[in-house]
Design a protein around this motif. Sequence first.
Motif, PDB file in Angstrom:
ATOM      1  N   ASP A 628       0.860  -1.196   0.000  1.00  0.00           N
ATOM      2  CA  ASP A 628       0.000   0.000   0.000  1.00  0.00           C
ATOM      3  C   ASP A 628       0.891   1.239   0.000  1.00  0.00           C
ATOM      4  OD1 ASP A 628      -1.786   2.051   0.432  1.00  0.00           O
ATOM      5  OD2 ASP A 628      -3.001   0.906   1.860  1.00  0.00           O
ATOM      6  N   SER A 629       1.125   1.852  -1.190  1.00  0.00           N
ATOM      7  CA  SER A 629       2.028   3.005  -1.304  1.00  0.00           C
ATOM      8  C   SER A 629       1.519   4.192  -0.512  1.00  0.00           C
ATOM      9  CB  SER A 629       2.189   3.393  -2.780  1.00  0.00           C
ATOM     10  OG  SER A 629       2.698   2.332  -3.519  1.00  0.00           O
ATOM     11  N   ASP A 630       0.223   4.385  -0.493  1.00  0.00           N
ATOM     12  CA  ASP A 630      -0.321   5.522   0.255  1.00  0.00           C
ATOM     13  C   ASP A 630      -0.023   5.378   1.746  1.00  0.00           C
ATOM     14  OD1 ASP A 630      -1.316   6.573  -2.096  1.00  0.00           O
ATOM     15  OD2 ASP A 630      -3.293   5.605  -1.858  1.00  0.00           O
ATOM     16  N   PHE A 631      -0.184   4.169   2.228  1.00  0.00           N
ATOM     17  CA  PHE A 631       0.100   3.942   3.655  1.00  0.00           C
ATOM     18  C   PHE A 631       1.580   4.200   3.949  1.00  0.00           C
ATOM     19  CE2 PHE A 631       1.480   1.032   7.047  1.00  0.00           C
ATOM     20  CZ  PHE A 631       0.717   1.530   8.097  1.00  0.00           C
ATOM     21  N   VAL A 632       2.440   3.694   3.067  1.00  0.00           N
ATOM     22  CA  VAL A 632       3.890   3.893   3.245  1.00  0.00           C
ATOM     23  C   VAL A 632       4.208   5.376   3.225  1.00  0.00           C
ATOM     24  CG1 VAL A 632       6.166   3.469   2.246  1.00  0.00           C
ATOM     25  CG2 VAL A 632       4.456   1.635   2.266  1.00  0.00           C
ATOM     26  N   ASN A 633       3.625   6.106   2.230  1.00  0.00           N
ATOM     27  CA  ASN A 633       3.854   7.551   2.104  1.00  0.00           C
ATOM     28  C   ASN A 633       3.428   8.276   3.366  1.00  0.00           C
ATOM     29  OD1 ASN A 633       3.664  10.334   1.303  1.00  0.00           O
ATOM     30  ND2 ASN A 633       3.666   9.649  -0.837  1.00  0.00           N
ATOM     31  N   SER A 634       2.265   7.916   3.879  1.00  0.00           N
ATOM     32  CA  SER A 634       1.746   8.599   5.075  1.00  0.00           C
ATOM     33  C   SER A 634       2.619   8.304   6.298  1.00  0.00           C
ATOM     34  CB  SER A 634       0.305   8.165   5.340  1.00  0.00           C
ATOM     35  OG  SER A 634       0.252   6.780   5.651  1.00  0.00           O
ATOM     36  N   GLN A 635       3.093   7.055   6.394  1.00  0.00           N
ATOM     37  CA  GLN A 635       3.925   6.694   7.544  1.00  0.00           C
ATOM     38  C   GLN A 635       5.258   7.451   7.516  1.00  0.00           C
ATOM     39  OE1 GLN A 635       3.135   4.488  10.277  1.00  0.00           O
ATOM     40  NE2 GLN A 635       1.159   5.058   9.363  1.00  0.00           N
ATOM     41  N   ILE A 636       5.857   7.569   6.316  1.00  0.00           N
ATOM     42  CA  ILE A 636       7.133   8.286   6.206  1.00  0.00           C
ATOM     43  C   ILE A 636       6.938   9.747   6.590  1.00  0.00           C
ATOM     44  CG2 ILE A 636       8.934   9.033   4.614  1.00  0.00           C
ATOM     45  CD1 ILE A 636       8.471   6.439   3.049  1.00  0.00           C
ATOM     46  N   LYS A 637       5.871  10.343   6.094  1.00  0.00           N
ATOM     47  CA  LYS A 637       5.607  11.741   6.449  1.00  0.00           C
ATOM     48  C   LYS A 637       5.412  11.890   7.950  1.00  0.00           C
ATOM     49  CE  LYS A 637       3.480  13.221   2.066  1.00  0.00           C
ATOM     50  NZ  LYS A 637       2.210  13.666   1.415  1.00  0.00           N
ATOM     51  N   GLU A 638       4.669  10.967   8.522  1.00  0.00           N
ATOM     52  CA  GLU A 638       4.418  11.024   9.967  1.00  0.00           C
ATOM     53  C   GLU A 638       5.729  10.953  10.741  1.00  0.00           C
ATOM     54  OE1 GLU A 638       2.358   8.311  13.463  1.00  0.00           O
ATOM     55  OE2 GLU A 638       1.715   8.023  11.381  1.00  0.00           O
ATOM     56  N   PHE A 639       6.616  10.047  10.332  1.00  0.00           N
ATOM     57  CA  PHE A 639       7.890   9.905  11.042  1.00  0.00           C
ATOM     58  C   PHE A 639       8.758  11.148  10.866  1.00  0.00           C
ATOM     59  CE2 PHE A 639       7.322   5.112  10.299  1.00  0.00           C
ATOM     60  CZ  PHE A 639       6.665   4.963  11.515  1.00  0.00           C
ATOM     61  N   LEU A 640       8.708  11.771   9.669  1.00  0.00           N
ATOM     62  CA  LEU A 640       9.526  12.967   9.428  1.00  0.00           C
ATOM     63  C   LEU A 640       9.015  14.153  10.226  1.00  0.00           C
ATOM     64  CD1 LEU A 640      10.150  12.725   5.562  1.00  0.00           C
ATOM     65  CD2 LEU A 640      11.864  12.549   7.360  1.00  0.00           C
ATOM     66  N   THR A 641       7.706  14.254  10.337  1.00  0.00           N
ATOM     67  CA  THR A 641       7.138  15.413  11.045  1.00  0.00           C
ATOM     68  C   THR A 641       7.085  15.208  12.549  1.00  0.00           C
ATOM     69  OG1 THR A 641       4.923  14.518  10.624  1.00  0.00           O
ATOM     70  CG2 THR A 641       5.773  16.153   9.058  1.00  0.00           C
ATOM     71  N   ALA A 642       6.998  13.974  12.988  1.00  0.00           N
ATOM     72  CA  ALA A 642       6.923  13.698  14.440  1.00  0.00           C
ATOM     73  C   ALA A 642       7.888  12.565  14.797  1.00  0.00           C
ATOM     74  CB  ALA A 642       5.494  13.342  14.831  1.00  0.00           C
ATOM     75  N   PRO A 643       9.184  12.824  14.644  1.00  0.00           N
ATOM     76  CA  PRO A 643      10.151  11.732  14.882  1.00  0.00           C
ATOM     77  C   PRO A 643      10.329  11.389  16.353  1.00  0.00           C
ATOM     78  CG  PRO A 643      11.305  13.771  14.429  1.00  0.00           C
ATOM     79  CD  PRO A 643       9.850  14.066  14.216  1.00  0.00           C
ATOM     80  N   ASN A 644       9.843  12.284  17.252  1.00  0.00           N
ATOM     81  CA  ASN A 644      10.072  12.020  18.676  1.00  0.00           C
ATOM     82  C   ASN A 644       9.326  10.790  19.170  1.00  0.00           C
ATOM     83  OD1 ASN A 644       7.732  13.478  18.116  1.00  0.00           O
ATOM     84  ND2 ASN A 644       7.600  14.302  20.202  1.00  0.00           N
ATOM     85  N   GLN A 645       8.335  10.317  18.425  1.00  0.00           N
ATOM     86  CA  GLN A 645       7.609   9.108  18.823  1.00  0.00           C
ATOM     87  C   GLN A 645       8.495   7.866  18.709  1.00  0.00           C
ATOM     88  OE1 GLN A 645       4.651   7.606  15.949  1.00  0.00           O
ATOM     89  NE2 GLN A 645       5.274   9.297  14.602  1.00  0.00           N
ATOM     90  N   LEU A 646       9.626   8.002  18.002  1.00  0.00           N
ATOM     91  CA  LEU A 646      10.515   6.862  17.784  1.00  0.00           C
ATOM     92  C   LEU A 646      11.571   6.724  18.871  1.00  0.00           C
ATOM     93  CD1 LEU A 646      11.083   7.320  13.950  1.00  0.00           C
ATOM     94  CD2 LEU A 646       9.429   5.839  15.094  1.00  0.00           C
ATOM     95  N   GLY A 647      11.610   7.624  19.829  1.00  0.00           N
ATOM     96  CA  GLY A 647      12.654   7.595  20.841  1.00  0.00           C
ATOM     97  C   GLY A 647      13.815   8.447  20.392  1.00  0.00           C
ATOM     98  N   ASP A 648      14.891   7.835  20.024  1.00  0.00           N
ATOM     99  CA  ASP A 648      16.037   8.551  19.454  1.00  0.00           C
ATOM    100  C   ASP A 648      15.671   8.877  18.009  1.00  0.00           C
ATOM    101  OD1 ASP A 648      18.414   9.258  18.142  1.00  0.00           O
ATOM    102  OD2 ASP A 648      19.622   8.149  19.585  1.00  0.00           O
ATOM    103  N   GLN A 649      15.329  10.132  17.766  1.00  0.00           N
ATOM    104  CA  GLN A 649      14.729  10.463  16.474  1.00  0.00           C
ATOM    105  C   GLN A 649      15.681  10.244  15.307  1.00  0.00           C
ATOM    106  OE1 GLN A 649      13.529  14.468  17.348  1.00  0.00           O
ATOM    107  NE2 GLN A 649      15.367  15.373  16.435  1.00  0.00           N
ATOM    108  N   ARG A 650      16.969  10.575  15.489  1.00  0.00           N
ATOM    109  CA  ARG A 650      17.887  10.419  14.352  1.00  0.00           C
ATOM    110  C   ARG A 650      18.088   8.952  14.012  1.00  0.00           C
ATOM    111  NH1 ARG A 650      23.719  13.242  14.332  1.00  0.00           N
ATOM    112  NH2 ARG A 650      22.379  15.056  14.106  1.00  0.00           N
TER     113      ARG A 650
END
Length: 1585
Positions: A628-650
């Motif tokens: 699902d390309s749309d889902f992948v696209n949305s997830q990448i955008k989400e991670f780029l705009t809100a990377p703090n949800q990942l812990g160590d953002q970099r």
Amino acid sequence: MTLSTEESIEMFGDINLTLGMLNKEDIVNKEDIYSHLTSVIQNTDILDDAIVQRLIYYASKDMRDNNMLREIRMLAGEVLVSLAAHDFNSVMYEVQSNFRILELPNEFVVLALAELATSYVSQSIPFMMMTLLTMQTMLRLAEDERMKGTFCIALEKFSKAIYKYVNHWRDFPYPRLDANRLSDKIFMLFRYIMENWAPLASPMQTLSIVKAHGPTVSLLLHREDFRGYALGQVPWLLNQYKDKEIDFHVTQSLKQILTAAVLYDIGLPRSLRRSIFINLLQQICRAPEPPVKENEMEASSCFLILAHSNPGELTEFFDEQIRSNNEAIRVGILTLLRLAVNADEPRLRDHIISIERTVKIVMGDLSTKVRNSVLLLIQTMCEKSYIEAREGWPLIDYVFSQFATLNRNLEKPVKTNFHENEKEEESVRETSLEVLKTLDPLVIGMPQVLWPRILTFVVPAEYTEALEPLFSIIRILIMAEEKKKHSAKESTALVISTGAVKLPSPQQLLARLLVISMPASLGELRGAGAIGLLKIVPEIIHPKLVDLWKTRLPELLQPLEGKNISTVLWETMLLQLLKESLWKISDVAWTIQLTQDFKQQMGSYSNNSTEKKFLWKALGTTLACCQDSDFVNSQIKEFLTAPNQLGDQRQGITSILGYCAENHLDIVLKVLKTFQNQEKFFMNRCKSLFSGKKSLTKTDVMVIYGAVALHAPKKQLLSRLNQDIISQVLFLHGQCSQVLGMSVMNKDMDLQMSFTRSITEIGIAVQDAEDQGFQFSYKEMLIGYMLDFIRDEPLDSLASPIRWKALIAVRYLSKLKPQLSLQDHLNILEENIRRLLPLPPLENLKSEGQTDKDKEHIQFLYERSMDALGKLLKTMMWDNVNAEDCQEMFNLLRMWLVSQKEWERERAFQITAKVLTNDIEAPENFKIGSLLGLLAPHSCDTLPTIRQAAASSTIGLFYIKGIHLEVERLQGLQEGLESDDVQVQIKISSKIAKIVSKFIPNEEILMFLEEMLDGLESLNPTCTKACGIWMITVLKQQGAALEDQLLEILGTIYHHMPVLRQKEESFQFMLEAISQIASFHMDTVVVNLLQKPLPFDRDTKTLWKALAEKPASSGKLLQALIDKLETELEDDIARVEAISVACAMYEVISVGTSVTRLYPELFTLLLKLVSCTLGQKMPTCPWSHRRHVMQQGEQQQIPDPCRLSTATLKCLQAQAMREGLAKESDEGDNLWTVLSSPSTHHIGVCSLARSMAVWQHGVILDIMEQLLSSLTSSSENYRITGAAFFSELMKEPILWKHGNLRNVLILMDQSAWDSNATLRQMAIRGLGNTASGAPHKVKKHKQLMLESIIRGLYHLARTEVVCESLKALKKILELLTDRDVSFYFKEIVLQTRTFFEDEQDDVRLTAIFLFEDLASLTGRRWKIFFAEEIKKSLISFLLHLWDPNPKIGVACRDVLMVCIPFLGLQELCGVLDRLLDQDLPRARDFYRQFCVKMAKKNQEILWILHTHSFTFFTSTWEVIRSAAVKLTDAVVLNLTSQYVELLDREQLTTRLQALRQDPCISVQRAAEAALQTLLRRCKETSIPL
């Protein structure tokens, strides 16, 4: 214990001696004596009866003696009891005789009876009735507290003995006795004590009664009539629980009573049981202070007895008591329950539910002790199957809840006592884990309790630490069910039924198990458990995975078997499994849900954990697999705009986008580009792209681009690399390096690190693309950036990882096309080496750290930087196909490998080890000899790290050449280099050298040796020693094959000699190397050394000595020198080469080299050399062009060939004397001066010949054989030498017997006619000496010899020849008869007479001797002739009586005695004998008396004497002139008138007048006297003057 006869005798003697000491009154030593006796008696099987009786007597006596110390009495009692083992009846009789009715006994008598009763129950029971009756009469007499205590002890012991008899009477060896009678007496004694003593007893007496109480009541319980009374006394016992000192004994007695009650199946009254429960529980659960351990253990034993007899009532009691909030009671009851369950009492199993309910009562208790006790009880219940299916799950849930409670409690710490609470909580955690680890899920009923609810604990983060045992439980359950399923006809597989429990979804299980599997690579059992669980639950995850996982998971598990694997490899394998699984499932919705579950687990792990890092990558991989390309696209955008949800953002966003790019490169690059375009406004480089919230920075985006490139599909990467990736990275880096649009010096470490990381990953990606045609246009620019970063780093600190990361980047970039030139490689390497190796020592670098963590970080950076430099050098070197270029690059390390700073050496060697090990493909013609010589000696360097690295590098060099060594052995040796013991290091290095040296290419040995010799000059002492050992080892292994390189090797060694001489140990190794080479190529080495100029310098001499000092090669060396000298002297001419050989021989022999075997050859050649160099002067050879260190005062000497040759011969003779081959010369040290002088050489040779050890005739014969040719040599000097040597040997009979001297004799005869006087002299001497050595040869060859010798008498120009001829004739004539010499007699006599007045004493003396011998050879033919010759010679004999040489005077006297008879004047013999017998008389007196006698006999002879005397008036000797005048005086005086008239008076007067003017006063006086005599005689005869 059985003793030998000797030991028994010794022991009995010892006991007798001890008994004698007991008889004395010395109390002090009795304690030691009785202690000793107790030991002896107890360890001896048999004792003499007499000794036993005496011992019983003394022991009983001292035991009852009140004056003795109590300790001695106790010891005496012990001896008495011990003696019962040898003679029980005698001991019992002795004790009973002092235990009488109505008489208060001695305390120790009672104690002895008590001990006998318990120690010897079988023998004591028959005496027990009498003892008890007697004791019954004594109780009323006991008033003393101690005596009462003694009786209580006796009651205790007697009760135990009778109790044993009652219950085991069948084991006793006699008919059954009436035990009731005994128990009757015990009852009466006990009742009396309880009624009369117990109520008023003191604490000490109470203790004695308590001790007796248990055994006595236990005994009485077997009688129904006494049972009620006995149980009635138990409350009294319980009431004694007051004091710690007595509590244990109360509990002990109570335990005995309870045991007896069970034995006799007696039911205790309920009230009594409850009282016992309460009292015992109090003993275990004492709140104010902990119970005594022994008492607690006894009380617990009592509860176990009660659990056996009254389990139901006991569980009710526990249920009642545990409801109180008292911690101690709860802990005590839980502990008791655990003991009871663990005892596995069958009757207790009927009350499992009651026990479970009791446990549940306290499950809400927050007390740490209670929780721990509950957990331990649950553990035991699980082990013993005390878990009921319906009620059991809360107990299992409790175990997990305690783990979760622990985590929650620690997350919200209480400020007060936090550390204490933390320790308590940790103890609960450990206990709960231990419970889970020991939980057996297959115990009856347990599977129904656990499955499937156990799965609920897999996913929650708070149970992470408990996953290891949890996975084990689940795996065991599933595998057991699988086994049942395969063996049963119908499937009984576990079915997941949710029921009231919410089970995790398949996606949650997969996400959790995959992430938890990651630490398996580090050996964590939790990870291994997770991957093992995955293997058996594919059906639970997804049905489509069954077949895939069935094949893939065993392959995945294989690398984990028994060892750890690379984390990167394991991570790759897990991600690959995830990819394959998702493709197999091929369900978009399922994949999207898995993505969400991965995201939900982000908070479950710390940012630095292995699990979190894998989680990011797994999430990225899942997105990559999502269709699902749309889902992948949305997830990448989400991670780029809100990377703090990942812990160590970099790290998080980089990993996710990088792995996502594997299948969605276009989407990732497009989203990244859009993300950058949306944020094009002015910003500081240190601020985020989004203002107002914590988000990504430009440096983060740079790193993302690198990760995207690294993971991008290789076919798509290169086409988009320059425009979409590299240009963006450089653009972002440029922006971050600007302030207000202007470029500035960038010191932002984060920026540099991010840029470097991105470039490194891009370089790796391009390299992995494997496109040979791709030219990376940014290569030089990016390498320049990296080198600038490295140059900017300080040389005195190591605080940042820039160097390390930049080196990695340079390494990967250097591999890309276009290829760098050699000079570029050298510049890059040299720059990096100069920026790392000179750093201060690691400890100094670490000292800059403020904390331990800082110091660890610095050490980490140091290790990684050195590793990166090593890999860079390794890459650049071995990617090159030109061997010379590889050598050039390695040579950059040379100066650091021999640095005086050990930390620089250490770094250089660590880098070297990195470069030379681990699967290297070197150019085919790469040379290892020089590198081996450089590296190997450092296996003994000062630091263990250097030693290890040097050994690794050394071994690696051979692998580079494709040579496979003994890997395991070498690894073991290499580990031993950790030792700080220098001797161990040297030994190990030597072993390594022996293993590898045979594999060094032969053509590279010279390079290896050059490096070793350099090392001997410059390295530290230990490495120098290693150099030497390696050099010698290699030469031993390969020396035989070095013939083609030998001259170059020797030249190299000689070149280093002057410098190495300054280092003693190094010099010795160099000498040993020469010796080793010589052992294979002796002739070549000898020839090479002989080319050194004369005289040899110190170094050359040392080399010769070193070769000689090797026993194995010294003989070979001497033989080579002999062969060489023999070759040089073949034409009997000595050249400078021969002198060189002689000088070499001198050095070889001077060190004590044995010459026994080669002595004949050595001696003859050196003697020949001395002979051939007589009088020669040789110029020195030109000095060779090499380094020569002249010592102070040392000057170049011009050699004297003969002196050098003689010195060698002297050295040889000295060694020969030490070995018994020669003896000291009669000339002493003067011999060698004489020998080396041309004029006296023959004398020296004769002396040398005389010093030969004739007894070593084998040696002498060899010498003679080799010297025989000297007699016919073309060299006159050598012929003289040979003749002189043989002339002395010819007098040795043994040599004539064993040697071929006949030929020598012929050659000597020929030489006797030679024109050279010295040669003739030596030849004649040899002929003369033949008379001593071979008399028979003289007779056989008399004519030949006589002619040769007589001819010598005519050699008047050389008196030496004449003298030698006279001596030879004398020796020979002694062997011949008058007939043998008749033909030559006259000639000999006439020639002999001519030498009576010779100026040489030896000639005169020998002539006189010979003339004396001729007297015996006259025969008839020559008698008259000889008489006439005597007359002519008589004056000589008479005058020379006073010869200056006394020996001649003696000879003249002897010859006169022999010759006078020939003149018919035998009467004069007596006169002569009388006159000359003693001291020589005055000449005048002697002559006058002689002439008086002669005048009477023969006037003619007097006249002859007168006529011959004139010639002596002019003698050169004063004494002869004086004697001649005095003889003339006497002759004139005794001549008859007839003869006086015949005198030529005028001539005589004139001569005498002249002698009056003689310088000698004696002559003057004699002449005056003679004139007076002449005048007087003339007057008498009337003859005028």
